[in-house]
Design an enzyme around this catalytic site. Structure first.
Site, mmCIF file in Angstrom:
data_model
loop_
_atom_site.group_PDB
_atom_site.id
_atom_site.type_symbol
_atom_site.label_atom_id
_atom_site.label_comp_id
_atom_site.label_asym_id
_atom_site.label_seq_id
_atom_site.Cartn_x
_atom_site.Cartn_y
_atom_site.Cartn_z
ATOM 1 N N TRP A 113 -8.663 -1.571 0.049
ATOM 2 C CA TRP A 113 -9.321 -0.239 -0.405
ATOM 3 C C TRP A 113 -10.738 -1.025 -1.284
ATOM 4 C CZ3 TRP A 113 -8.939 4.389 0.892
ATOM 5 C CH2 TRP A 113 -8.018 4.927 1.348
ATOM 6 N N ARG B 8 -6.243 12.037 12.324
ATOM 7 C CA ARG B 8 -7.270 12.671 12.687
ATOM 8 C C ARG B 8 -8.186 11.494 13.395
ATOM 9 N NH1 ARG B 8 -11.799 11.313 9.980
ATOM 10 N NH2 ARG B 8 -11.414 10.345 7.662
ATOM 11 N N CYS C 18 -8.300 7.149 14.072
ATOM 12 C CA CYS C 18 -7.688 5.768 14.008
ATOM 13 C C CYS C 18 -8.331 4.748 14.595
ATOM 14 C CB CYS C 18 -6.257 5.848 14.901
ATOM 15 S SG CYS C 18 -5.287 4.523 14.810
ATOM 16 N N ASP C 19 -8.579 3.539 13.710
ATOM 17 C CA ASP C 19 -9.208 2.466 14.219
ATOM 18 C C ASP C 19 -8.212 1.528 14.779
ATOM 19 O OD1 ASP C 19 -10.219 -0.194 14.317
ATOM 20 O OD2 ASP C 19 -10.827 -0.108 12.169
ATOM 21 N N CYS D 143 -7.235 9.503 6.930
ATOM 22 C CA CYS D 143 -7.075 9.250 8.395
ATOM 23 C C CYS D 143 -5.350 9.594 8.881
ATOM 24 C CB CYS D 143 -7.429 7.943 8.676
ATOM 25 S SG CYS D 143 -9.136 7.411 8.230
ATOM 26 N N ARG E 286 12.306 23.340 10.433
ATOM 27 C CA ARG E 286 11.048 23.060 11.072
ATOM 28 C C ARG E 286 9.755 22.668 10.069
ATOM 29 N NH1 ARG E 286 13.505 26.763 14.387
ATOM 30 N NH2 ARG E 286 12.091 28.358 13.760
ATOM 31 N N GLU F 67 0.818 -1.230 0.085
ATOM 32 C CA GLU F 67 -0.040 -0.038 0.034
ATOM 33 C C GLU F 67 0.911 1.368 -0.014
ATOM 34 O OE1 GLU F 67 -3.656 1.832 2.782
ATOM 35 O OE2 GLU F 67 -1.879 1.192 3.704
ATOM 36 N N HIS G 143 -10.293 4.980 18.303
ATOM 37 C CA HIS G 143 -11.548 4.212 18.735
ATOM 38 C C HIS G 143 -11.123 3.019 18.329
ATOM 39 C CE1 HIS G 143 -11.779 6.153 14.509
ATOM 40 N NE2 HIS G 143 -12.197 4.696 14.441
ATOM 41 N N TYR H 205 -4.718 9.774 -0.871
ATOM 42 C CA TYR H 205 -3.440 9.808 -0.385
ATOM 43 C C TYR H 205 -2.269 10.130 -1.380
ATOM 44 C CZ TYR H 205 -5.227 7.763 4.068
ATOM 45 O OH TYR H 205 -5.948 7.653 5.199
#
Length: 309
Positions: free
Chosen positions: A88, A211, A213-214, A191, A171, A66, A252, A130
């Site tokens: 996917w 933002r 996350c499973d 995500c 930075r 991936e 989560h 992505y």
């Protein structure tokens, strides 16, 4: 003498905390989750260490394939399916079923994606997800009378490598997939959305901010892939790997993953897997799956769980 604490323990601690203390809520998928906000974990990548879970078997080659696919900028599942990567497929499959009313199964859908160019073009594309944002962030330039035309796309990964090589103390070693103008066109907004890198004492560390996350299904891939990316970047920039800092907004567990949580928390981490990169590719975009090897990996068995679409 106490046993050495395994880095995987911090993941198991978070998994338990989310399941036992997380806020229960209905989510976009309708499945429901328990959620905590803002956890952080750190993983040492020195000596070829890699955050590859051992309390269940992780298909690390699928995660690596991936990542290589992201770096091509491709947004169609066809190449993934050709490599027997199915992670996917559920989103375009769900879209096709809703639009056509056909009760097609995944295998039949993927077979049509591979065999039929027109079908793949129409139903296999995920929108500007992505890879599109990573290597071809769209720009526009004015042509007069309030009109614009497409300019040269920005390759954030190439720019990152150049920055790490020429100005390591900056930075601004950041890339992101969160293109606000394109979110509604994506099968799933990113995500694992923002990556930042830091060079100190010849070592490259990376921070991944998600933002969403499973923890049951997503985190094992996300952490491994982020570590792999650090290793590739470090090799390309003549640096040693440092640390992966992982952080999430909404972390989560899905309510239908109780069996996964219960089984995984009953297991003890075992061993310390190593990630070897067998050759230095010509660029970040020239690695192949055969370039990566995992050693000393003796995980507990895989735990199956449904994906929420």
């Amino acid at each position: 003498m106490t046993a050495e604490r395994h880095e995987e323990d911090q993941y198991l601690t978070l998994l338990r905390a989310v399941w036992e203390r997380g806020d229960e809520r209905r989510d976009r998928t309708g499945v429901g989750t328990r959620s905590l906000f803002g956890p952080t974990m750190r993983f040492d990548l020195s000596d070829d260490a890699v955050p590859l879970l051992t309390t269940k078997r992780i298909a690390w080659k699928t995660a690596a394939r991936e990542m290589l696919w992201f770096l091509t900028g491709d947004t169609n599942i066809r190449e993934l399916v050709r490599q027997k990567v199915h992670i996917w497929t559920d989103w375009p499959l769900d879209r096709y079923r809703r639009a056509s009313g056909e009760a097609i199964d995944r295998d039949a859908f993927e077979a049509r994606i591979i065999a039929d160019d027109a079908f793949a073009a129409q139903w296999g594309d995920l929108g500007p997800v992505y890879g599109k944002q990573w290597v071809d962030w769209e720009t526009y330039e004015p042509v007069g009378d309030g009109l614009f035309r497409r300019g040269a796309g920005i390759n954030q990964i190439a720019a990152l490598v150049d920055g790490l090589r020429t100005n390591p103390a900056s930075r601004r070693h950041i890339f992101t997939g969160w293109n606000v103008a394109h979110l509604d066109e994506m099968a799933l907004p990113p995500c694992h959305m923002t990556y930042q890198y830091h060079v100190a004492n010849g070592r490259l560390s990376g921070m991944l901010w998600q933002r969403s996350c499973d923890l049951g299904l997503g985190f094992p891939f996300n952490a491994f892939s982020a570590a792999l990316l650090i290793r590739m970047l470090a090799q390309q920039c003549d640096l040693e790997p440092g640390e992966l800092v992982w952080s999430a907004g909404d972390a989560h567990v899905y309510l239908n993953h109780e069996h996964l949580v219960t089984e995984q928390l009953s297991r003890e981490p075992r061993g310390w897997p190593k990630l070897r990169i067998n050759r230095r590719a010509a660029s970040m975009f020239d690695y192949e799956i055969e370039d990566f090897a995992i050693e000393d990996y003796d995980p507990h068995p895989h735990i199956a769980a449904p994906v929420a679409v």
